[in-house]
Motif scaffolding. Structure first.
Motif, mmCIF file in Angstrom:
data_model
loop_
_atom_site.group_PDB
_atom_site.id
_atom_site.type_symbol
_atom_site.label_atom_id
_atom_site.label_comp_id
_atom_site.label_asym_id
_atom_site.label_seq_id
_atom_site.Cartn_x
_atom_site.Cartn_y
_atom_site.Cartn_z
ATOM 1 N N LYS A 1 0.894 -1.138 -0.004
ATOM 2 C CA LYS A 1 0.164 -0.037 -0.007
ATOM 3 C C LYS A 1 0.831 1.288 0.198
ATOM 4 O O LYS A 1 0.559 2.242 -0.797
ATOM 5 C CB LYS A 1 -0.774 -0.041 1.070
ATOM 6 C CG LYS A 1 -2.028 -0.921 1.084
ATOM 7 C CD LYS A 1 -2.903 -0.894 2.400
ATOM 8 C CE LYS A 1 -3.907 -2.001 2.483
ATOM 9 N NZ LYS A 1 -4.851 -1.988 3.526
ATOM 10 N N SER A 2 2.068 1.283 0.838
ATOM 11 C CA SER A 2 2.714 2.563 1.013
ATOM 12 C C SER A 2 3.510 2.790 -0.651
ATOM 13 O O SER A 2 3.481 3.997 -1.086
ATOM 14 C CB SER A 2 3.915 2.410 1.941
ATOM 15 O OG SER A 2 4.558 1.041 1.715
ATOM 16 N N SER B 1 1.303 8.988 -6.176
ATOM 17 C CA SER B 1 1.723 10.209 -6.092
ATOM 18 C C SER B 1 2.686 10.917 -7.110
ATOM 19 O O SER B 1 2.667 11.943 -7.756
ATOM 20 C CB SER B 1 2.090 10.835 -4.854
ATOM 21 O OG SER B 1 2.329 11.809 -4.435
ATOM 22 N N LYS B 2 3.772 10.365 -7.129
ATOM 23 C CA LYS B 2 4.719 10.403 -8.085
ATOM 24 C C LYS B 2 4.302 10.756 -9.441
ATOM 25 O O LYS B 2 4.642 11.586 -10.318
ATOM 26 C CB LYS B 2 5.997 9.648 -7.975
ATOM 27 C CG LYS B 2 7.416 10.197 -8.845
ATOM 28 C CD LYS B 2 8.054 11.270 -8.357
ATOM 29 C CE LYS B 2 8.627 10.918 -6.954
ATOM 30 N NZ LYS B 2 9.416 12.004 -6.587
ATOM 31 N N GLY B 3 3.545 9.698 -9.915
ATOM 32 C CA GLY B 3 2.871 9.763 -11.415
ATOM 33 C C GLY B 3 2.110 10.753 -11.765
ATOM 34 O O GLY B 3 2.225 11.486 -12.637
ATOM 35 N N LEU B 4 1.145 10.958 -10.660
ATOM 36 C CA LEU B 4 0.269 12.326 -10.940
ATOM 37 C C LEU B 4 1.262 13.477 -10.832
ATOM 38 O O LEU B 4 0.755 14.377 -11.700
ATOM 39 C CB LEU B 4 -0.692 12.175 -9.711
ATOM 40 C CG LEU B 4 -1.852 11.341 -9.663
ATOM 41 C CD1 LEU B 4 -2.594 11.459 -8.517
ATOM 42 C CD2 LEU B 4 -2.612 11.661 -10.787
ATOM 43 N N GLY B 5 2.148 13.498 -10.174
ATOM 44 C CA GLY B 5 2.962 14.723 -10.022
ATOM 45 C C GLY B 5 3.633 15.003 -11.370
ATOM 46 O O GLY B 5 3.683 16.242 -11.773
ATOM 47 N N PHE C 1 11.926 20.477 -2.189
ATOM 48 C CA PHE C 1 10.839 19.563 -2.424
ATOM 49 C C PHE C 1 10.932 19.021 -3.682
ATOM 50 O O PHE C 1 11.457 19.766 -4.676
ATOM 51 C CB PHE C 1 9.404 20.216 -2.124
ATOM 52 C CG PHE C 1 9.170 20.676 -0.765
ATOM 53 C CD1 PHE C 1 9.630 19.844 0.457
ATOM 54 C CD2 PHE C 1 8.433 21.593 -0.340
ATOM 55 C CE1 PHE C 1 9.256 19.890 1.556
ATOM 56 C CE2 PHE C 1 7.918 22.025 0.980
ATOM 57 C CZ PHE C 1 8.656 21.176 1.945
ATOM 58 N N PRO C 2 10.711 17.633 -4.164
ATOM 59 C CA PRO C 2 10.604 17.058 -5.195
ATOM 60 C C PRO C 2 9.848 17.945 -6.426
ATOM 61 O O PRO C 2 8.900 18.389 -6.114
ATOM 62 C CB PRO C 2 9.857 15.705 -5.032
ATOM 63 C CG PRO C 2 9.851 15.609 -3.737
ATOM 64 C CD PRO C 2 10.019 16.808 -3.032
ATOM 65 N N VAL C 3 10.422 18.101 -7.535
ATOM 66 C CA VAL C 3 9.946 18.893 -8.690
ATOM 67 C C VAL C 3 8.489 18.414 -8.894
ATOM 68 O O VAL C 3 7.596 19.318 -9.611
ATOM 69 C CB VAL C 3 10.863 18.756 -9.938
ATOM 70 C CG1 VAL C 3 10.417 19.325 -10.985
ATOM 71 C CG2 VAL C 3 12.287 19.269 -9.570
ATOM 72 N N SER C 4 8.184 17.166 -8.909
ATOM 73 C CA SER C 4 7.034 16.591 -9.222
ATOM 74 C C SER C 4 5.996 17.056 -8.634
ATOM 75 O O SER C 4 4.807 17.048 -8.641
ATOM 76 C CB SER C 4 7.033 15.010 -9.100
ATOM 77 O OG SER C 4 7.498 14.627 -7.919
ATOM 78 N N THR D 1 -0.908 14.769 -4.088
ATOM 79 C CA THR D 1 0.417 14.811 -4.240
ATOM 80 C C THR D 1 0.945 15.716 -3.139
ATOM 81 O O THR D 1 2.311 15.376 -2.799
ATOM 82 C CB THR D 1 0.734 15.153 -5.709
ATOM 83 O OG1 THR D 1 0.693 16.582 -5.840
ATOM 84 C CG2 THR D 1 0.153 14.524 -6.744
ATOM 85 N N SER D 2 0.821 16.728 -2.758
ATOM 86 C CA SER D 2 1.213 17.670 -1.858
ATOM 87 C C SER D 2 1.404 16.918 -0.263
ATOM 88 O O SER D 2 2.227 16.965 0.499
ATOM 89 C CB SER D 2 0.523 18.865 -1.744
ATOM 90 O OG SER D 2 -0.798 18.855 -1.275
#
Length: 247
Positions: A37-38, A45-49, A100-103, A205-206
């Protein structure tokens, strides 16, 4: 494993690591555990970002083209656009300096470029060329100071607190202008549909990628503000009515 297979595997891994963490890559493709799940939440989240960042390149292009083709930005509030630009710039600068990650925030960089283009065209066509260039130069100076590190990160964090009222004020001004005009003028339905969907995804994502409550709240209120504008666009969809008289 042959050299060709090894090369293909490495290429696949490098591409997968754009979305997956090394741990999640091993979980999926070494342990073959696809029910973690994690890892699912982090990967989603990363894919959406990444999708939002890539999509943001074109989000406000329909709005820009609509103004350019009409040679007018009638119905669009310069105050609303400027407040929106301020919010985007403060948000992007804060996230950039916090590393923070660019995504999680990269879309705001593209949105800032497109928003300042809208303000420039509005002034260029409806006010004056000199004011359009003056606005552009002033903004470039402003954003240069923000991202240079000259402004302490503590102050930038505090400025995030005014992002929400600035965001809401900008949308209220535009909503009121739409109401007074009885239509949404040159506002692009495509642009606001994409902003609406993007702000919804950004809430998730945030939460996943920053955990910063100020960033999360900004995205929540951005979503609500875009929802109101979308409601007006749908309401006035069937035609242009006469401006309302405001006593």
């Amino acid at each position: 494993m042959t050299s060709t297979t090894y090369t293909a595997y490495n290429t696949f891994k490098q591409l997968a690591l754009l979305v997956l963490t090394p741990h999640c890559f091993d979980t999926y493709f070494v342990d073959f555990n696809f029910l973690d799940k994690s890892c699912f939440a982090a990967s989603l989240s990363k894919g959406l970002g990444i999708g939002i960042v890539l999509g943001s390149v074109f989000v406000k292009l329909p709005q820009i083209m609509k103004i350019y083709n009409a040679k007018s930005a009638k119905g669009i509030s310069l105050t609303s656009v400027t407040l929106d630009l301020t919010v985007i710039s403060l948000y992007a600068s804060y996230n950039y300096l916090k590393e923070f990650p660019v995504s999680a925030w990269g879309d705001t960089a593209f949105l800032a470029i497109q928003t300042v283009a809208i303000a420039f065209l509005l002034l260029f066509y409806d006010v004056s060329i000199s004011k359009a260039f003056g606005y552009l130069i002033s903004y470039l100076t402003f954003i240069g100071v923000l991202v240079s590190g000259m402004v302490p990160i503590e102050i930038l964090w505090a400025l995030q607190g005014i992002n929400i009222p600035l965001l809401l004020a900008g949308r209220v001004i535009q909503v009121y202008a739409n109401y007074c005009n009885g239509n949404t003028g040159q506002l692009s339905a495509v642009t606001y549909s994409l902003l609406f969907l993007g702000s919804l995804a950004r809430i998730f994502t945030s939460i996943q990628e920053t955990g910063d409550m100020m960033v999360i709240l900004t995205n929540v209120f951005s979503f609500l503000a875009n929802l109101v504008i979308m409601g007006q666009i749908v309401y006035y969809w069937k035609g242009v009515s006469k401006p309302k008289k405001i006593d």
